[in-house]
Design an enzyme around this catalytic site. Structure first.
Site, short mmCIF file in Angstrom:
data_model
loop_
_atom_site.label_atom_id
_atom_site.label_comp_id
_atom_site.label_asym_id
_atom_site.label_seq_id
_atom_site.Cartn_x
_atom_site.Cartn_y
_atom_site.Cartn_z
N ASN A 9 -11.57 -9.60 6.40
CA ASN A 9 -12.82 -9.37 5.68
C ASN A 9 -12.84 -10.35 4.52
O ASN A 9 -12.16 -10.15 3.52
CB ASN A 9 -12.87 -7.92 5.18
N TRP A 10 -13.62 -11.40 4.69
CA TRP A 10 -13.65 -12.46 3.66
C TRP A 10 -14.36 -12.01 2.39
O TRP A 10 -14.30 -12.68 1.37
CB TRP A 10 -14.35 -13.71 4.20
N LYS A 11 -15.11 -10.92 2.47
CA LYS A 11 -15.95 -10.49 1.34
C LYS A 11 -16.84 -11.66 0.91
O LYS A 11 -17.16 -12.50 1.74
CB LYS A 11 -15.08 -9.94 0.21
N HIS A 94 -18.41 -0.27 4.37
CA HIS A 94 -17.27 -0.66 3.53
C HIS A 94 -17.41 0.02 2.16
O HIS A 94 -18.54 0.19 1.67
CB HIS A 94 -17.23 -2.18 3.37
N GLU A 96 -17.10 -0.99 -0.73
CA GLU A 96 -17.85 -1.76 -1.73
C GLU A 96 -19.36 -1.60 -1.50
O GLU A 96 -20.14 -1.62 -2.46
CB GLU A 96 -17.41 -3.23 -1.70
N GLU A 166 -9.63 2.96 4.87
CA GLU A 166 -9.35 2.14 3.70
C GLU A 166 -9.42 3.00 2.45
O GLU A 166 -10.51 3.20 1.89
CB GLU A 166 -10.38 1.00 3.59
N GLY A 172 -7.64 -4.21 -2.73
CA GLY A 172 -7.58 -5.27 -3.73
C GLY A 172 -6.72 -4.95 -4.93
O GLY A 172 -6.75 -5.67 -5.93
N SER A 211 -4.81 -3.63 0.72
CA SER A 211 -3.60 -4.37 0.32
C SER A 211 -2.58 -4.50 1.45
O SER A 211 -1.38 -4.44 1.20
CB SER A 211 -2.98 -3.76 -0.94
N GLY A 232 -8.32 -7.96 3.46
CA GLY A 232 -9.15 -8.66 2.50
C GLY A 232 -8.44 -9.89 1.96
O GLY A 232 -8.44 -10.95 2.58
N GLY A 233 -7.78 -9.72 0.83
CA GLY A 233 -7.14 -10.85 0.13
C GLY A 233 -6.27 -11.72 1.03
O GLY A 233 -6.35 -12.95 0.99
P1 PGA Z 1 -7.62 -5.96 0.53
O1 PGA Z 1 -9.11 -5.59 1.05
O2 PGA Z 1 -6.80 -6.30 1.75
O3 PGA Z 1 -7.84 -7.14 -0.38
O4 PGA Z 1 -7.10 -4.77 -0.18
C1 PGA Z 1 -9.31 -4.83 2.22
C2 PGA Z 1 -10.78 -4.58 2.45
O5 PGA Z 1 -11.51 -4.31 1.48
O6 PGA Z 1 -11.27 -4.61 3.60
#
Ligand code: PGA
Length: 249
Positions: A9-11, A94, A96, A166, A172, A211, A232-233
């Site tokens: 997930n590049w966000k 998601h 967010e 999640e 994050g 994470s 994500g990251g």
């Molecule tokens: P993260 O993000 O791996 O940076 O914690 C995961 C996500 O939000 O899908």
């Protein structure tokens, strides 16, 4: 045996040049065929993903979609448009989106229905906040989030869902759920799916996200009900993303 699936997930990250470097790095380093993988890019770069990933085993998808099939909804992107650019997956709900765009479980359910109707694989994201976990409400919160979707989709479509657990406090933050904490929730979610259709439930991939990194991926994905990761990251660096895919295989 469920196949493992790793989705990046590049966000809201990337640009044409950086995406190109990342995608070619992933494609060049992808040796194992033991797990499936895909990237979810910002909408403007889906055409780039289609151009650069066609012919590879890497799938791509979007991070959100409209609940509507088309029409006067300025700024929104319809499921059919994602299909037009070769998307296979779309993230739905998601945390967010739920937090910053006030997406309710009812709206997330409508978006899931829209994705299914267009032939996409919705990756339904579910998770509790730290406050909810500490109040002992994890099972109730994830149960409500999943329940809203199960009430909206046809039983026959259950097998077409991918879930992503999640925990919001792990996204994050560098703070990962322990493998056992994650497994406990995954097991609950699968039991809830089984209440609708036990055969389909056994085949649904439930990813963990929050994470996940090369150094914790293997242990998390070794759990009985953890079928991959939503990253994500660590999905923004080809070497890290590849290491997680290898850990899944
Ligand atoms: P993260 O993000 O791996 O940076 O914690 C995961 C996500 O939000 O899908």
């Amino acid at each position: 045996m469920r196949r493992k699936l790793v989705i990046g997930n590049w966000k809201m990250n990337g640009n044409r040049a950086a995406n190109s470097a990342l995608l070619s790095g992933i494609a060049a380093g992808l040796t194992s065929t033991g797990a499936d993988c895909a990237v979810c890019a910002p909408a403007p770069y889906l055409a780039q993903c289609q151009a650069e990933l066609a012919g590879t085993s890497i799938g791509w998808g979007a991070q959100d979609l409209s609940a509507h099939a088309g029409g006067a909804y300025t700024g929104e992107v319809a499921a059919g448009m994602l299909v037009d650019f070769g998307c296979r997956y779309v993230l739905v709900g998601h945390s967010e989106r739920r937090a910053y765009h006030h997406e309710s479980s009812a709206l997330v359910a409508q978006k899931t229905v829209a994705a299914l109707a267009a032939g996409l694989t919705p990756v339904l994201c579910i998770g509790e906040t730290l406050e909810e976990r500490e109040a002992g409400r994890t099972a109730a919160v994830v149960g409500e989030q999943l329940g809203a979707v199960l009430a909206a989709i046809a039983v026959a479509d259950l097998a077409r869902l991918v879930l992503a657990y999640e925990p919001v406090w792990a996204i994050g933050t560098g703070r990962t759920a322990t493998p056992q904490m994650a497994q406990d929730v995954h097991q609950l979610l699968r039991a809830q799916l089984a209440g609708v259709d036990p055969v389909a439930a056994a085949g649904v991939q439930i990813l963990y996200g929050g994470s996940m990194k090369p150094d914790n991926a293997k242990e998390l994905m070794a759990q009985a009900d953890i079928d991959g990761g939503l990253i994500g990251g660590a999905a923004l660096k080809a070497a890290d993303f590849l290491a997680i895919i290898s850990a899944a295989a």
